[in-house]
Structures are given as structure tokens and as C-alpha cells.
Design a protein around this motif. Sequence first.
Motif, PDB file in Angstrom:
ATOM      1  N   ASP A 149       0.869  -1.181   0.000  1.00  0.00           N
ATOM      2  CA  ASP A 149       0.000   0.000   0.000  1.00  0.00           C
ATOM      3  C   ASP A 149       0.903   1.228   0.000  1.00  0.00           C
ATOM      4  OD1 ASP A 149      -1.911   1.935   0.275  1.00  0.00           O
ATOM      5  OD2 ASP A 149      -2.470   1.418   2.335  1.00  0.00           O
ATOM      6  N   TRP A 150       1.438   1.558  -1.169  1.00  0.00           N
ATOM      7  CA  TRP A 150       2.359   2.681  -1.291  1.00  0.00           C
ATOM      8  C   TRP A 150       1.610   3.936  -1.703  1.00  0.00           C
ATOM      9  CZ3 TRP A 150       7.359   0.724  -4.222  1.00  0.00           C
ATOM     10  CH2 TRP A 150       7.973  -0.272  -3.442  1.00  0.00           C
ATOM     11  N   ARG A 151       2.008   5.048  -1.091  1.00  0.00           N
ATOM     12  CA  ARG A 151       1.441   6.365  -1.427  1.00  0.00           C
ATOM     13  C   ARG A 151       2.579   7.233  -1.976  1.00  0.00           C
ATOM     14  NH1 ARG A 151      -3.437   6.336   1.642  1.00  0.00           N
ATOM     15  NH2 ARG A 151      -3.784   4.142   2.195  1.00  0.00           N
ATOM     16  N   PRO A 152       2.827   7.225  -3.284  1.00  0.00           N
ATOM     17  CA  PRO A 152       3.938   8.000  -3.851  1.00  0.00           C
ATOM     18  C   PRO A 152       3.700   9.508  -3.718  1.00  0.00           C
ATOM     19  CG  PRO A 152       3.137   6.322  -5.386  1.00  0.00           C
ATOM     20  CD  PRO A 152       2.116   6.438  -4.298  1.00  0.00           C
ATOM     21  N   VAL A 153       4.758  10.223  -3.343  1.00  0.00           N
ATOM     22  CA  VAL A 153       4.700  11.682  -3.238  1.00  0.00           C
ATOM     23  C   VAL A 153       5.966  12.263  -3.856  1.00  0.00           C
ATOM     24  CG1 VAL A 153       3.220  11.753  -1.184  1.00  0.00           C
ATOM     25  CG2 VAL A 153       5.700  11.598  -0.917  1.00  0.00           C
ATOM     26  N   PRO A 154       5.917  13.512  -4.311  1.00  0.00           N
ATOM     27  CA  PRO A 154       7.075  14.093  -4.999  1.00  0.00           C
ATOM     28  C   PRO A 154       8.138  14.672  -4.076  1.00  0.00           C
ATOM     29  CG  PRO A 154       5.236  15.605  -5.083  1.00  0.00           C
ATOM     30  CD  PRO A 154       4.719  14.363  -4.432  1.00  0.00           C
ATOM     31  N   SER A 155       7.828  14.836  -2.781  1.00  0.00           N
ATOM     32  CA  SER A 155       8.770  15.522  -1.900  1.00  0.00           C
ATOM     33  C   SER A 155       8.501  15.165  -0.439  1.00  0.00           C
ATOM     34  CB  SER A 155       8.649  17.041  -2.076  1.00  0.00           C
ATOM     35  OG  SER A 155       7.358  17.475  -1.647  1.00  0.00           O
ATOM     36  N   LEU A 156       9.444  15.515   0.413  1.00  0.00           N
ATOM     37  CA  LEU A 156       9.252  15.344   1.851  1.00  0.00           C
ATOM     38  C   LEU A 156       8.099  16.207   2.349  1.00  0.00           C
ATOM     39  CD1 LEU A 156      12.977  15.350   2.991  1.00  0.00           C
ATOM     40  CD2 LEU A 156      11.400  13.418   3.206  1.00  0.00           C
ATOM     41  N   GLU A 157       7.987  17.404   1.806  1.00  0.00           N
ATOM     42  CA  GLU A 157       6.901  18.295   2.217  1.00  0.00           C
ATOM     43  C   GLU A 157       5.540  17.684   1.899  1.00  0.00           C
ATOM     44  OE1 GLU A 157      10.626  20.452   2.026  1.00  0.00           O
ATOM     45  OE2 GLU A 157       9.620  19.149   0.573  1.00  0.00           O
ATOM     46  N   GLY A 162       2.465  16.516   4.493  1.00  0.00           N
ATOM     47  CA  GLY A 162       1.074  16.923   4.332  1.00  0.00           C
ATOM     48  C   GLY A 162       0.111  15.757   4.291  1.00  0.00           C
ATOM     49  N   LEU A 163       0.585  14.600   3.878  1.00  0.00           N
ATOM     50  CA  LEU A 163      -0.265  13.422   3.755  1.00  0.00           C
ATOM     51  C   LEU A 163      -0.433  12.664   5.073  1.00  0.00           C
ATOM     52  CD1 LEU A 163      -1.799  11.746   1.604  1.00  0.00           C
ATOM     53  CD2 LEU A 163       0.331  10.483   1.208  1.00  0.00           C
ATOM     54  N   LEU A 164       0.542  12.778   5.956  1.00  0.00           N
ATOM     55  CA  LEU A 164       0.578  11.927   7.149  1.00  0.00           C
ATOM     56  C   LEU A 164      -0.639  12.022   8.071  1.00  0.00           C
ATOM     57  CD1 LEU A 164       4.322  12.002   8.251  1.00  0.00           C
ATOM     58  CD2 LEU A 164       3.019  10.101   7.294  1.00  0.00           C
ATOM     59  N   PRO A 165      -1.154  13.207   8.400  1.00  0.00           N
ATOM     60  CA  PRO A 165      -2.260  13.260   9.364  1.00  0.00           C
ATOM     61  C   PRO A 165      -3.470  12.412   8.973  1.00  0.00           C
ATOM     62  CG  PRO A 165      -1.339  15.440   9.055  1.00  0.00           C
ATOM     63  CD  PRO A 165      -0.711  14.565   8.022  1.00  0.00           C
ATOM     64  N   ALA A 166      -3.649  12.156   7.683  1.00  0.00           N
ATOM     65  CA  ALA A 166      -4.793  11.359   7.243  1.00  0.00           C
ATOM     66  C   ALA A 166      -4.515   9.860   7.293  1.00  0.00           C
ATOM     67  CB  ALA A 166      -5.177  11.749   5.815  1.00  0.00           C
ATOM     68  N   LEU A 167      -3.278   9.466   7.595  1.00  0.00           N
ATOM     69  CA  LEU A 167      -2.904   8.051   7.520  1.00  0.00           C
ATOM     70  C   LEU A 167      -2.689   7.394   8.881  1.00  0.00           C
ATOM     71  CD1 LEU A 167      -0.412   8.165   4.503  1.00  0.00           C
ATOM     72  CD2 LEU A 167      -2.808   7.444   4.506  1.00  0.00           C
ATOM     73  N   GLY A 168      -2.482   8.171   9.921  1.00  0.00           N
ATOM     74  CA  GLY A 168      -2.265   7.574  11.232  1.00  0.00           C
ATOM     75  C   GLY A 168      -1.525   8.519  12.152  1.00  0.00           C
ATOM     76  N   GLU A 169      -1.455   8.134  13.427  1.00  0.00           N
ATOM     77  CA  GLU A 169      -0.825   9.005  14.426  1.00  0.00           C
ATOM     78  C   GLU A 169       0.624   8.630  14.697  1.00  0.00           C
ATOM     79  OE1 GLU A 169      -1.229  10.164  19.173  1.00  0.00           O
ATOM     80  OE2 GLU A 169      -2.794   8.984  18.187  1.00  0.00           O
ATOM     81  N   ARG A 170       0.972   7.351  14.540  1.00  0.00           N
ATOM     82  CA  ARG A 170       2.306   6.881  14.919  1.00  0.00           C
ATOM     83  C   ARG A 170       3.089   6.539  13.648  1.00  0.00           C
ATOM     84  NH1 ARG A 170       2.619   6.098  20.304  1.00  0.00           N
ATOM     85  NH2 ARG A 170       4.360   4.630  20.169  1.00  0.00           N
ATOM     86  N   VAL A 171       4.179   7.295  13.447  1.00  0.00           N
ATOM     87  CA  VAL A 171       4.892   7.303  12.171  1.00  0.00           C
ATOM     88  C   VAL A 171       6.304   6.740  12.353  1.00  0.00           C
ATOM     89  CG1 VAL A 171       5.709   8.743  10.266  1.00  0.00           C
ATOM     90  CG2 VAL A 171       3.613   9.374  11.512  1.00  0.00           C
ATOM     91  N   PHE A 172       6.676   5.826  11.476  1.00  0.00           N
ATOM     92  CA  PHE A 172       8.055   5.348  11.405  1.00  0.00           C
ATOM     93  C   PHE A 172       8.726   6.124  10.281  1.00  0.00           C
ATOM     94  CE2 PHE A 172      10.906   1.377  10.559  1.00  0.00           C
ATOM     95  CZ  PHE A 172      11.964   2.001  11.194  1.00  0.00           C
ATOM     96  N   LEU A 173       9.639   7.037  10.642  1.00  0.00           N
ATOM     97  CA  LEU A 173      10.266   7.957   9.701  1.00  0.00           C
ATOM     98  C   LEU A 173      11.677   7.465   9.385  1.00  0.00           C
ATOM     99  CD1 LEU A 173       9.799  10.696   8.239  1.00  0.00           C
ATOM    100  CD2 LEU A 173      10.807  11.805  10.238  1.00  0.00           C
ATOM    101  N   THR A 174      11.928   7.109   8.118  1.00  0.00           N
ATOM    102  CA  THR A 174      13.218   6.541   7.731  1.00  0.00           C
ATOM    103  C   THR A 174      13.837   7.323   6.581  1.00  0.00           C
ATOM    104  OG1 THR A 174      12.265   4.978   6.131  1.00  0.00           O
ATOM    105  CG2 THR A 174      12.377   4.264   8.423  1.00  0.00           C
ATOM    106  N   THR A 175      13.691   8.636   6.608  1.00  0.00           N
ATOM    107  CA  THR A 175      14.148   9.484   5.513  1.00  0.00           C
ATOM    108  C   THR A 175      15.448  10.225   5.826  1.00  0.00           C
ATOM    109  OG1 THR A 175      12.596  11.158   6.322  1.00  0.00           O
ATOM    110  CG2 THR A 175      11.876   9.809   4.482  1.00  0.00           C
ATOM    111  N   GLY A 176      16.115   9.879   6.929  1.00  0.00           N
ATOM    112  CA  GLY A 176      17.391  10.500   7.245  1.00  0.00           C
ATOM    113  C   GLY A 176      17.279  11.650   8.225  1.00  0.00           C
ATOM    114  N   ARG A 177      18.362  11.904   8.943  1.00  0.00           N
ATOM    115  CA  ARG A 177      18.327  12.892  10.025  1.00  0.00           C
ATOM    116  C   ARG A 177      18.090  14.317   9.529  1.00  0.00           C
ATOM    117  NH1 ARG A 177      23.464  15.465  10.963  1.00  0.00           N
ATOM    118  NH2 ARG A 177      25.065  14.729   9.509  1.00  0.00           N
ATOM    119  N   ARG A 178      18.481  14.609   8.301  1.00  0.00           N
ATOM    120  CA  ARG A 178      18.315  15.970   7.784  1.00  0.00           C
ATOM    121  C   ARG A 178      16.882  16.274   7.381  1.00  0.00           C
ATOM    122  NH1 ARG A 178      23.115  18.651   6.343  1.00  0.00           N
ATOM    123  NH2 ARG A 178      24.997  17.434   6.778  1.00  0.00           N
ATOM    124  N   SER A 179      16.038  15.266   7.370  1.00  0.00           N
ATOM    125  CA  SER A 179      14.647  15.485   6.959  1.00  0.00           C
ATOM    126  C   SER A 179      13.742  15.875   8.116  1.00  0.00           C
ATOM    127  CB  SER A 179      14.101  14.217   6.309  1.00  0.00           C
ATOM    128  OG  SER A 179      13.904  13.187   7.269  1.00  0.00           O
TER     129      SER A 179
END
Length: 249
Positions: free
Chosen positions: A110-118, A122-139
Motif C-alpha cells: 500500500d504505497w502512497r507515492p509523493v514528490p517531496s518530503l513536504e 502533508g499526507l501523514l495526518p490522514a494516515l495515522g498518528e504513529r509514524v516510522f520515519l526513515t528518511t534521514g536525520r536531515r529530513s
Amino acid sequence: MLNVLVLGGTGEARRLAAALAGRAGTHVVSSLAGRVRDPKLPVGEVREGGFGGPEGLAAWLAEHRIGAVVDATHPFAARMSASAAAAARATGLPLLVLRRPGWQAAPGDDWRPVPSLEAAAGLLPALGERVFLTTGRRSLPVFADLDGLWFLARAVDPPEPPMPRRVEILLSRGPFTVEGELALMREHRIDVVVTKDSGGEMTTAKLRAARELGLPVVMVRRPPAPGGVPAVETVEAALSWLAAVAHAG
């Protein structure tokens, strides 16, 4: 003697440097950006730090009599790739992009492709409250204003503020296992995974774990590669290209 600059930091760059180090008539220099505190070093000569933009890189290439450049940086290192393309044009040197292929969704994903980190933020609040973020420390600053969400952020080195108010930092370096990723996501009751389309096998376990758990994955698409630059997906193809460059020279 063909002097080759490998713009590195990836497993493909290290394998290429190791192969070139044993090739007669070739001298390889690997360049690392210096953003990781304890990087995995390739075989042979290593240079760490930036060049000072395209002009600085072009001057360095001329000073060190480089005969060919291989851009084997991370697929999301768009600025370095653009600098390499500009420097190659300015100096007339042959440039090759070595990029591992991106990931492909499998049945059950169930992939949700997006063009950017921003866009991901913007998409996250509609998908859940607890997020596993694996995009690197600078993100992390991109997600800093999402106070209603809780983040498990995994990185190789400690991130710096700003970052989300509700965040747990996990310092770890791959490769990871599916079993380990399943246990991690279950322990932290993860609702959604955020990642970049980095490709490769080192971090695919999180995708398989998310599939098994039925979790959505917000997938940040890769930036476009520099136009007009030949590209290959394997170290073997890069070696063949360099052999042709050496023969032509």
C-alpha cells in the motif's frame, strides 16, 4: 594511467572503487560528502568534504588530471549530481551516473507515492498518528510542526533541531531484517511508514514488514537525474563504460 573520480557514499561506489583499485592502468579517488560521522570507507584514496560547487569541482578535476567521473552518489543527492554534470560539461570530461534501480511495489503493498518530503508531511495526518520515519536525520525539520503525530525516527547519526515535539530517535545502520523490522513496528504500534525510494537491498526489510502488517508506506519519489548524462544500474556496467573510456583515450 586513467585517473577516475568516484563520487561515492553508496555500496555501489565502494564496490566500484574496490574493482578499480585492482585494475592495471587505473587510479581511483573516492569522494565522500562527509555528512556521516563514521562512514564506511572504500578501498583506495579517499577525499572527504565538498568541492565548492561546480566551479570548485571543475578546478579540482583539472588540477588532479582526472580522466573520467562516475557519479555513484545516493539517488537523492541531487545537488551533487547537478554539480558533477555542470563540472563535466565545463571540463569536457566523460561522466557516468551509477544508480541502483528504485523499488517496485509488490502485491499487497500500500504505497502512497509523493514528490517531496513536504508532500509526505502533508499526507501523514490522514494516515495515522504513529509514524516510522526513515528518511534521514536531515529530513526531520520538515515534520517539526506535526504536533499531533508521534514519530520513531531512525538515522545513522543524531539529528539536530528543529524536529517533531513527539519523537523518539533510533540510531542504527542497516542492513536490517524483516523479523527485526516487524518487531520494531509492533513494539511502537506504527501506523504508517515514510521512506525515500532509495532502492537496494539494505533497507528493503521495512517495506516487506509494512506489507505483512498491512501498513501504508509514504514513498518519496527520486529527483530526476541530470539530463544528457549516460546512466547505468550496475557496477559491472560502470566498469565496462570505464574500460571503453580508457580504450578511447
